[in-house]
Scaffold this motif. Structure first.
Motif, PDB file in Angstrom:
ATOM      1  N   ASP A   1      -3.449   4.147  -1.985  1.00  0.00           N
ATOM      2  CA  ASP A   1      -3.498   3.149  -3.051  1.00  0.00           C
ATOM      3  C   ASP A   1      -3.131   1.770  -2.503  1.00  0.00           C
ATOM      4  O   ASP A   1      -1.971   1.520  -2.142  1.00  0.00           O
TER       5      ASP A   1
ATOM      6  N   THR B   1       4.578   1.791  -7.341  1.00  0.00           N
ATOM      7  CA  THR B   1       3.544   1.891  -8.365  1.00  0.00           C
ATOM      8  C   THR B   1       2.880   0.525  -8.532  1.00  0.00           C
ATOM      9  O   THR B   1       3.391  -0.498  -8.066  1.00  0.00           O
ATOM     10  N   LEU B   2       1.748   0.510  -9.196  1.00  0.00           N
ATOM     11  CA  LEU B   2       1.030  -0.745  -9.409  1.00  0.00           C
ATOM     12  C   LEU B   2       1.904  -1.746 -10.155  1.00  0.00           C
ATOM     13  O   LEU B   2       1.982  -2.926  -9.780  1.00  0.00           O
TER      14      LEU B   2
ATOM     15  N   PHE C   1      -2.535  -1.829  -3.460  1.00  0.00           N
ATOM     16  CA  PHE C   1      -2.308  -2.665  -4.628  1.00  0.00           C
ATOM     17  C   PHE C   1      -2.705  -4.101  -4.312  1.00  0.00           C
ATOM     18  O   PHE C   1      -2.620  -4.548  -3.164  1.00  0.00           O
TER      19      PHE C   1
ATOM     20  N   ARG D   1       0.855  -1.190   0.000  1.00  0.00           N
ATOM     21  CA  ARG D   1       0.000   0.000   0.000  1.00  0.00           C
ATOM     22  C   ARG D   1       0.887   1.234   0.000  1.00  0.00           C
ATOM     23  O   ARG D   1       1.851   1.322   0.756  1.00  0.00           O
TER      24      ARG D   1
END
Length: 765
Positions: free
Chosen positions: A466, A513-514, A468, A462
């Protein structure tokens, strides 16, 4: 539910160890080295008697192949270091091994508690994140330490140290692709006695260490207690306060119980805890053109990477680390086979704040909390099928869990950006292995074996709001090894080998990032070829060993820091970046030309290069467009072309005991400390970016290290007393210990220890 399942797995592993112990306890000689070392009343070892009465050099018994063999008859590249050698030079920790073996580097990573960067034959992975596996395995009492943190160990109460160079995947596991440092501590002696040591040195550095042995039930149950303390004010100077900084305080304490109800069974239980408090320090090496230099005072940028490193401009920082551990080893000789069970649990908690911009302006400040624990269980059986065919077979289980919670504040933005990252990772590994020796003739022997490993890793990440998705990685690998050795006579042995090493794939725990959080990197493998010659000459007054090797690495895992448009503006991720070739020659010797004078020395030569090291990323945060970047021309990190060492020891008997002098010189050629594009080069605005070299600021200069010590040893009643005066780095060779640059943003470094000196008092009874 997840925590319950994890605990159930740990319980199963611990129960397995308990069951094996119970099984062997019912039957009632463990591994010869283990039991003999444990119950021999005298406690004498090769460390106490390195030469025979005729002045020849005695051979050292090693367990590098999970068997008791002499150093000169073990067909691998190995350096065995007698504890007496370390004691004579007032060695304090694992970092003092640097230069003791060819092509071996050991440096301290100040971004993590007791963290070691270990490189063997140019293979290292200099990162303290728990999601990444080491490339060099550090084994303590048969237990693999699953992270670089906690591996920068204190050296006292050591029974043996073996440095194995090259892949050791068959017997030691998947994450020993570069080699192994195998450390065994002393076992309870069963007699009342002790060993104590106190020292004081430059930078207000002082240490107190002790071991106390005592019988509980004579010849059946013995105990050992140990306590180590080491603290220092640090060798940096804070320009803002005028005071020293970089202070550290290390504690390591615990005890062991040895149960030997019969001559063929031994059970050893060790409980211990490591605690460290220190002040993380980085030196600013940012330069004009990097973003942070626009915000920092002019005198804090464009500094050199030698003497300037020792003056710092940092905000207050701190680190606290605590790591308890339990190791339980059981050994049983059933006549037809010898059984060994090693059960271990290790845990760690750390909290660290760090000023990464390393300037008087608070630009990049982090607060990192990490939790980590591992459990492992190894079962081995060793014996002979026939008089000329022996074996070691076994199984291994490893499981770990880590959690990272990091808050980072960056004041480049208005308002300042605060980012929080929370990563939870799990790792499991199962393996079966076998290693076999077949004596074809009295002089020719074939050795072969292999290990099958299955790995499973999970990652959940996380970043701010966000979350993930959780992801899973599965991978398996078989790593074989074949070697042959030939002994034309008792003085010479030649050998050749091929082995395959493997390091598991997984996830980048610091991905923000994702894509970077959910995309796994694959395993890396190596095929290593080696030939060697071991000789004992001139009536064993000279031992000389030489080997040559070639290693072909595929799908090489590489840590890279890349700019991002979110979070803190950069992230450190691991990707597979093509291949690398490493080849070299190594030699070491021990010589005793005259009575009381002993020389030891080594030299290593390396050549290395990447192939098809192509990645995607931005040149810098100021040029965020994604480009194709070719790093194929840069050097591997922590891979100096030449490492060399020579040490002379001379002892003189006196009326009260003896006086011993040690002089040691180590040479380490320059080497790079990070894969990073050269910010001084000009790059085209479009097309592939070809990097000609790593940034010069992440390159260590060549090192000339001279160490001198003088010891007086004498007896007071029934006590052995030793007084040692020592100087390390007598020439005051200064420079970087580690360095790091984030393209276009900022750069920082840490400094290696300057000249230091002190006195040490030891008492043994």
């Amino acid at each position: 539910m997840a925590r319950a399942q994890t605990w159930n797995r740990y319980s199963i592993a611990l129960s397995l160890g308990t069951a094996v112990a119970a099984l062997v306890g019912v039957s009632g000689n463990a591994h010869a080295q283990d039991v003999a070392a444990a119950v021999t009343p005298s406690g004498d070892s090769i460390a106490d008697k390195p030469t025979a009465d005729d002045g020849s050099i005695q051979d050292i018994v090693v367990s590098a192949r999970r068997r008791d063999e002499t150093l000169q008859t073990t067909p691998i590249a190995i350096t065995a270091i007698a504890p007496a050698q370390l004691e004579a030079k007032a060695t304090l920790n694992i970092g003092d091994l640097q230069g003791a073996a060819p092509n071996v580097l050991i440096t301290n990573q100040n971004s993590g508690a007791a963290a070691a960067n270990v490189s063997i034959r140019g293979l290292s992975f200099a990162d303290i994140d728990k999601s990444f596996d080491p490339t060099v395995g550090i084994m303590v009492d048969g237990v693999f330490i699953g992270t670089n943190t906690g591996a920068y160990l204190d050296f006292f109460d050591i029974s043996s140290i073996e440095i194995l160079r090259g892949p050791q995947g068959t017997l030691f596991g998947r994450n020993t692709i570069g080699g192994v440092i195998n450390i065994q501590r002393t076992k309870p002696t069963g007699e009342f006695g002790g060993k104590f040591e106190a020292s004081y040195g430059r930078f207000n550095t002082w240490a107190g260490r002790g071991v106390l042995n005592a019988p509980i039930v004579p010849d059946v149950l013995a105990a050992k207690l140990f306590y180590f303390h080491n603290e220092s004010d640090g060798y940096y100077r804070n320009a803002m306060t005028g005071r020293r900084t970089g202070a550290s305080n290390n504690e390591n304490f615990g005890g062991s119980l040895l149960f030997t109800p019969s001559s063929d069974f031994a059970s050893l239980l060790t409980l211990e805890k490591q605690v460290q408090d220190f002040v993380p320090v980085n030196s600013n090496i940012s330069k004009t053109g990097e973003l942070f230099c626009l915000l920092e005072p002019a005198n804090e940028c464009d500094r050199n990477t030698t003497t300037d490193l020792y003056t710092v401009f940092v905000s207050p920082t701190s680190s606290h680390y605590t790591a308890p551990a339990v190791t339980w080893q059981n050994d049983l000789d059933l006549d037809f086979t010898k059984l060994t069970s090693i059960t271990s649990y290790r845990s760690a908690k750390e909290q660290q704040t760090q000023d990464f911009d390393s300037s008087s302006v608070d630009i990049y400040y982090s607060n990192r909390r990490q939790k980590f624990h591992q459990v492992s269980q190894e079962l081995r059986a060793a014996g002979k099928f026939t008089d000329n065919f022996d074996y070691v077979i076994g199984g291994y289980f490893y499981s770990s869990r880590y959690e990272l919670l990091q808050r980072t504040r960056i004041t480049l933005f208005a308002p300042p950006r605060i980012t929080e990252q929370n990563t939870i990772g799990h790792s499991q590994s199962y393996a079966v292995f076998g290693d076999f020796n077949l004596s074809i003739t009295d002089r020719l022997r074939l050795s072969f074996g292999g290990r099958y490993t299955h790995d499973r890793k999970k990652n959940r990440n996380r970043v701010d709001a966000d979350q993930f998705p959780g992801v899973t990685y599965n991978g398996s690998k078989f790593t074989p090894k074949v070697e042959v050795d030939y002994r034309p006579n008792e003085q010479i042995m030649a050998y050749a080998s091929w082995s395959r090493g493997y390091r598991s794939g997984g996830f980048s725990g610091r991905g923000t990032t994702l894509v970077s959080s959910t995309t796994p990197y694959g395993p890396e493998t190596v095929d290593s070829y080696e030939i060697g010659l071991k000789m004992a000459l001139f009536d064993r007054k000279l031992l000389f060993n030489i080997d040559a090797f070639y290693a072909d690495y595929n799908s090489l895992q590489q840590s890279t820091t890349v700019p991002t448009s979110t979070g803190v503006g950069n992230e450190t991720i691991v990707t597979n970046v093509g291949s690398a070739k490493i080849k070299g020659i190594e030699a070491d010797f021990t010589a005793r030309p005259v009575d009381r004078l002993t020389f030891t020395g080594s030299i290593g030569y390396l050549e290395n290069g990447f192939k098809n090291f192509i990645t995607q990323g931005a040149i810098s945060a100021l040029q965020p467009a994604v480009r194709t970047i070719d790093y194929s021309n840069v050097n591997l990190i922590y891979a100096p072309k030449i490492t060399a060492a020579i040490n002379a020891e001379y002892s003189v008997p006196t009326d009260f005991g003896k006086v011993q002098a040690n002089v040691g010189y180590r040479y380490i050629a320059r080497y790079d400390q990070q894969i990073g594009l050269d910010a001084t080069a000009a790059y085209p605005p479009t097309g592939t970016v070809v990097i000609p070299r790593n940034d010069p600021r992440v390159r260590s200069d060549e090192q000339n290290l001279l160490d001198v010590s003088l010891s007086a040893q004498f007896a007071v009643e029934d006590r052995k007393v030793r007084v040692t005066a020592y100087t390390r780095n007598l020439l005051d060779d200064r420079g970087p210990n580690a360095a790091f640059t984030v393209a276009g943003l900022w750069s920082f470094s840490s400094a290696r220890e300057p000249r230091t000196y002190g006195v040490q008092l030891g008492v043994e009874f």
